[in-house]
Design a protein around this motif. Structure first.
Motif, PDB file in Angstrom:
ATOM      1  N   SER A   4       0.853  -1.184   0.000  1.00 32.77           N
ATOM      2  CA  SER A   4       0.000   0.000   0.000  1.00 32.77           C
ATOM      3  C   SER A   4       0.893   1.238   0.000  1.00 32.77           C
ATOM      4  CB  SER A   4      -0.892  -0.002   1.239  1.00 32.77           C
ATOM      5  OG  SER A   4      -0.117   0.259   2.400  1.00 32.77           O
ATOM      6  N   LYS A   6       0.947   3.575   2.058  1.00 35.67           N
ATOM      7  CA  LYS A   6       1.396   3.792   3.438  1.00 35.67           C
ATOM      8  C   LYS A   6       2.573   2.874   3.773  1.00 35.67           C
ATOM      9  CE  LYS A   6      -0.349   4.008   8.167  1.00 35.67           C
ATOM     10  NZ  LYS A   6      -1.507   3.876   9.029  1.00 35.67           N
ATOM     11  N   GLU A   7       2.511   1.613   3.317  1.00 35.37           N
ATOM     12  CA  GLU A   7       3.609   0.675   3.559  1.00 35.37           C
ATOM     13  C   GLU A   7       4.885   1.099   2.828  1.00 35.37           C
ATOM     14  OE1 GLU A   7       1.342  -3.574   4.254  1.00 35.37           O
ATOM     15  OE2 GLU A   7       1.401  -2.739   2.209  1.00 35.37           O
TER      16      GLU A   7
END
Length: 64
Positions: A4, A6-7
């Motif tokens: 993602s 965010k990751e």
């Protein structure tokens, strides 16, 4: 498996070296292999074309 956004951000923020982070960010953003990203030079960046930055990737591996 895809990460993602965010990751990806978390992974990149964990890299202490600014140089290594820049190489990995460039590789990720341009879809480059690490070998291609580490061989980039300033002359491979075209900032005058099309109001955006273009990368010239010369060293690529042949897929068989």
């Amino acid at each position: 498996m895809a990460l993602s956004p965010k990751e990806v951000a978390h992974f990149l923020e964990a890299i202490p070296s600014v140089k290594h982070r820049a190489v990995l960010m460039t590789a990720y953003a341009a879809g480059l292999r690490i070998s291609e990203a580490t061989r980039l030079t300033v002359s491979d960046i075209d900032s005058q074309c099309c109001n955006s930055l273009l990368l010239l990737v010369v060293f690529t591996e042949t897929l068989m």
